[in-house]
Design a protein around this motif. Structure first.
Motif, PDB file in Angstrom:
ATOM      1  N   UNK A  27       9.691  40.610 -24.457  1.00  0.00           N
ATOM      2  CA  UNK A  27       9.869  39.171 -24.511  1.00  0.00           C
ATOM      3  C   UNK A  27      11.136  38.831 -25.282  1.00  0.00           C
ATOM      4  N   UNK A  28      12.070  38.268 -24.582  1.00  0.00           N
ATOM      5  CA  UNK A  28      13.304  37.822 -25.209  1.00  0.00           C
ATOM      6  C   UNK A  28      13.358  36.306 -25.131  1.00  0.00           C
ATOM      7  N   UNK A  29      13.897  35.653 -26.130  1.00  0.00           N
ATOM      8  CA  UNK A  29      14.006  34.199 -26.047  1.00  0.00           C
ATOM      9  C   UNK A  29      14.845  33.817 -24.830  1.00  0.00           C
ATOM     10  N   UNK A  30      14.386  32.827 -24.110  1.00  0.00           N
ATOM     11  CA  UNK A  30      15.116  32.380 -22.940  1.00  0.00           C
ATOM     12  C   UNK A  30      16.360  31.632 -23.405  1.00  0.00           C
ATOM     13  N   UNK A  31      17.477  31.934 -22.786  1.00  0.00           N
ATOM     14  CA  UNK A  31      18.722  31.268 -23.164  1.00  0.00           C
ATOM     15  C   UNK A  31      18.684  29.813 -22.706  1.00  0.00           C
ATOM     16  N   UNK A  32      19.532  29.006 -23.299  1.00  0.00           N
ATOM     17  CA  UNK A  32      19.621  27.598 -22.929  1.00  0.00           C
ATOM     18  C   UNK A  32      19.970  27.467 -21.453  1.00  0.00           C
ATOM     19  N   UNK A  33      20.857  28.316 -20.952  1.00  0.00           N
ATOM     20  CA  UNK A  33      21.214  28.283 -19.541  1.00  0.00           C
ATOM     21  C   UNK A  33      20.007  28.568 -18.657  1.00  0.00           C
ATOM     22  N   UNK A  35      16.854  28.085 -19.462  1.00  0.00           N
ATOM     23  CA  UNK A  35      15.948  26.932 -19.565  1.00  0.00           C
ATOM     24  C   UNK A  35      16.418  25.817 -18.643  1.00  0.00           C
ATOM     25  N   UNK A  36      17.700  25.534 -18.671  1.00  0.00           N
ATOM     26  CA  UNK A  36      18.245  24.494 -17.798  1.00  0.00           C
ATOM     27  C   UNK A  36      18.091  24.876 -16.329  1.00  0.00           C
ATOM     28  N   UNK A  37      18.274  26.152 -16.022  1.00  0.00           N
ATOM     29  CA  UNK A  37      18.105  26.625 -14.642  1.00  0.00           C
ATOM     30  C   UNK A  37      16.651  26.455 -14.199  1.00  0.00           C
ATOM     31  N   UNK A  38      15.721  26.752 -15.089  1.00  0.00           N
ATOM     32  CA  UNK A  38      14.306  26.597 -14.787  1.00  0.00           C
ATOM     33  C   UNK A  38      13.958  25.130 -14.544  1.00  0.00           C
ATOM     34  N   UNK A  39      14.467  24.247 -15.379  1.00  0.00           N
ATOM     35  CA  UNK A  39      14.247  22.809 -15.190  1.00  0.00           C
ATOM     36  C   UNK A  39      14.829  22.368 -13.853  1.00  0.00           C
ATOM     37  N   UNK A  40      15.996  22.849 -13.522  1.00  0.00           N
ATOM     38  CA  UNK A  40      16.640  22.496 -12.255  1.00  0.00           C
ATOM     39  C   UNK A  40      15.830  22.986 -11.053  1.00  0.00           C
ATOM     40  N   UNK A  46      10.950  18.907  -6.192  1.00  0.00           N
ATOM     41  CA  UNK A  46      10.136  17.685  -6.144  1.00  0.00           C
ATOM     42  C   UNK A  46       8.692  17.924  -6.571  1.00  0.00           C
ATOM     43  N   UNK A  47       8.524  18.802  -7.530  1.00  0.00           N
ATOM     44  CA  UNK A  47       7.203  19.091  -8.063  1.00  0.00           C
ATOM     45  C   UNK A  47       6.955  18.235  -9.298  1.00  0.00           C
ATOM     46  N   UNK A  48       7.957  18.057 -10.123  1.00  0.00           N
ATOM     47  CA  UNK A  48       7.863  17.252 -11.340  1.00  0.00           C
ATOM     48  C   UNK A  48       9.215  16.614 -11.635  1.00  0.00           C
ATOM     49  N   UNK A  49       9.152  15.506 -12.328  1.00  0.00           N
ATOM     50  CA  UNK A  49      10.370  14.817 -12.762  1.00  0.00           C
ATOM     51  C   UNK A  49      10.911  15.476 -14.026  1.00  0.00           C
ATOM     52  N   UNK A  50      12.219  15.429 -14.201  1.00  0.00           N
ATOM     53  CA  UNK A  50      12.833  16.032 -15.399  1.00  0.00           C
ATOM     54  C   UNK A  50      12.259  15.444 -16.681  1.00  0.00           C
ATOM     55  N   UNK A  51      11.974  14.141 -16.684  1.00  0.00           N
ATOM     56  CA  UNK A  51      11.420  13.511 -17.890  1.00  0.00           C
ATOM     57  C   UNK A  51      10.089  14.140 -18.291  1.00  0.00           C
ATOM     58  N   UNK A  52       9.251  14.449 -17.300  1.00  0.00           N
ATOM     59  CA  UNK A  52       7.966  15.083 -17.600  1.00  0.00           C
ATOM     60  C   UNK A  52       8.153  16.514 -18.091  1.00  0.00           C
ATOM     61  N   UNK A  53       9.148  17.205 -17.539  1.00  0.00           N
ATOM     62  CA  UNK A  53       9.396  18.597 -17.919  1.00  0.00           C
ATOM     63  C   UNK A  53       9.855  18.733 -19.367  1.00  0.00           C
TER      64      UNK A  53
END
Length: 121
Positions: A27-33, A35-40, A46-53
């Motif tokens: 388990x390595x900490x997920x990088x900011x990039x 995390x942003x890729x996962x949110x994207x 169209x499963x969830x809105x960014x605000x909810x994420x």
């Protein structure tokens, strides 16, 4: 490996097992990039809105936080480009949090960070 013998005392094939070590997930900490890729990935499906994420008070935000902070499996999926499996994993995590999975008497391997969702039973 099956071994057979011409010896008349030999009744059935013998199974020799060779146990190879199973891979260890680290388990390595997920990088900011990442995390942003996962949110994207999740928001563009169209499963969830960014605000909810990004809101840790919602089941969607809790699922996202779990995937980013604790899920060993998702970083491999991002690296290998398994978009559909990432979304599937996210949806099951949202189901868990939206039904108060933390209080289930049986956890059924839900949110097990090193198992595929098919093993969450």
């Amino acid at each position: 490996i099956f071994i057979t013998s011409t010896n008349s005392n030999f009744q059935s094939p013998t199974l020799l097992s060779s146990v190879s070590p199973s891979p260890t997930l680290i388990s390595l900490p997920m990088s900011l990039d990442s995390r942003e890729e996962l949110i994207e990935i999740i928001s563009t499906a169209d499963v969830s809105e960014k605000n909810d994420l990004t809101n840790d008070l919602t089941p969607q935000g809790k699922a996202m936080s779990w995937m980013v902070e604790s899920d060993d499996f998702v970083s491999t999926l991002i690296t290998d480009g398994f978009r559909e499996r990432i979304i599937q994993r996210y949806i099951f995590a949202v189901l868990y949090y939206s039904t108060n999975g933390e209080t289930w008497l049986e956890q059924y391997n839900f949110l097990c960070p090193n198992l595929d969702v098919c093993m969450w039973n």
